[in-house]
Enzyme design. Structure first.
Site, mmCIF file in Angstrom:
data_model
loop_
_atom_site.group_PDB
_atom_site.id
_atom_site.type_symbol
_atom_site.label_atom_id
_atom_site.label_comp_id
_atom_site.label_asym_id
_atom_site.label_seq_id
_atom_site.Cartn_x
_atom_site.Cartn_y
_atom_site.Cartn_z
ATOM 1 N N ARG A 94 50.445 -60.035 74.401
ATOM 2 C CA ARG A 94 49.345 -60.953 74.725
ATOM 3 C C ARG A 94 48.223 -60.249 75.465
ATOM 4 O O ARG A 94 47.201 -60.881 75.752
ATOM 5 C CB ARG A 94 49.880 -62.088 75.603
ATOM 6 C CG ARG A 94 50.308 -63.338 74.836
ATOM 7 C CD ARG A 94 50.983 -64.273 75.839
ATOM 8 N NE ARG A 94 50.802 -65.655 75.534
ATOM 9 C CZ ARG A 94 51.803 -66.488 75.227
ATOM 10 N NH1 ARG A 94 53.025 -66.063 75.126
ATOM 11 N NH2 ARG A 94 51.550 -67.760 75.012
ATOM 12 N N ARG B 166 45.232 -72.323 79.974
ATOM 13 C CA ARG B 166 45.942 -71.437 79.039
ATOM 14 C C ARG B 166 45.042 -71.050 77.863
ATOM 15 O O ARG B 166 45.116 -69.940 77.356
ATOM 16 C CB ARG B 166 47.232 -72.105 78.554
ATOM 17 C CG ARG B 166 48.349 -71.975 79.605
ATOM 18 C CD ARG B 166 49.401 -73.045 79.473
ATOM 19 N NE ARG B 166 50.094 -73.024 78.211
ATOM 20 C CZ ARG B 166 50.559 -74.120 77.613
ATOM 21 N NH1 ARG B 166 50.394 -75.311 78.153
ATOM 22 N NH2 ARG B 166 51.193 -74.027 76.475
#
Ligand code: AMP
Length: 191
Positions: free
Chosen positions: A88, A144
């Site tokens: 990520r 997020r």
């Protein structure tokens, strides 16, 4: 087969990961699931991870990288693996490259699911009602998405440049998306 599955929170990575991994007979390894299992079990790793997860932030790379390294060194991941939600960050990309090179293999494809941002939020709010995940509140969902755009979206360009990016439209019904993922990976569905 060594695959990664990318996409923003709510893109349906976990659902699609299970079907693809099953097809290849490889484990679907979800860093989010491993963190959540540790949170439930109350381990030291879980206690560390929880504070970041609840805030919608990423768990620090050192913690996440070591966890993934240990997991892909398990015997069941020897024939391959599908990583759901890792890497990520660009630092995680570098670490994963090193882990795979160390085993004499290569990353075969990076599948990225694309979904409209309004649809993402709607899906996550719906999931909040069914799954009760601590990080599926409206504020944390927004956070997020921001963290994804800043930290993870740049990875799409990295894998595109390497020629292993497979972009798949993640809108619509789960089975339709699975069909698209299989087609993009040249998988013949079992009848
Ligand atoms: P997920 O289930 O993939 O949505 O992940 C849930 C949460 O776990 C994320 O919001 C992060 O806090 C943490 N997490 C999962 N994967 C990673 C990763 N590769 N790097 C850092 N944090 C992660």
């Amino acid at each position: 087969m060594r695959l990664i599955l990318m996409g923003p929170p709510g893109a349906g990575k976990g659902t699609q990961a299970t079907s693809v991994a099953e097809h290849f007979g490889i484990p679907a390894i979800s860093t989010g699931d491993i963190f959540r299992a540790n949170v439930s079990a109350g381990t030291e790793l879980g206690v560390t991870a929880k504070q970041y997860m609840d805030a919608g932030e990423y768990v620090p790379d050192e913690v996440t990288n070591e966890m993934v390294r240990n997991r892909i060194n398990e015997p069941d991941a020897e024939p391959g693996f599908l990583l759901d939600g890792y890497p990520r960050t660009t630092a995680q990309v570098t670490e994963l490259d090193a882990m795979i090179v160390a085993t004499g293999h290569r990353l075969d494809a990076a599948v990225c699911l694309t979904v409209d941002s309004e649809e993402l939020v709607a899906r996550l709010l719906k999931r909040a009602l069914t799954d009760g995940r601590a990080d599926d509140t409206e504020d944390v969902i927004r956070k997020r998405q921001e963290v994804y755009a800043a930290e993870t979206e740049p990875l799409i360009g990295i894998y595109r440049e390497r020629g292993i990016l497979v972009e798949v439209d993640g809108m619509g019904e789960v089975v339709e998306v699975t069909t698209r993922v299989f087609a993009a990976l040249d998988i013949i569905p079992e009848s």
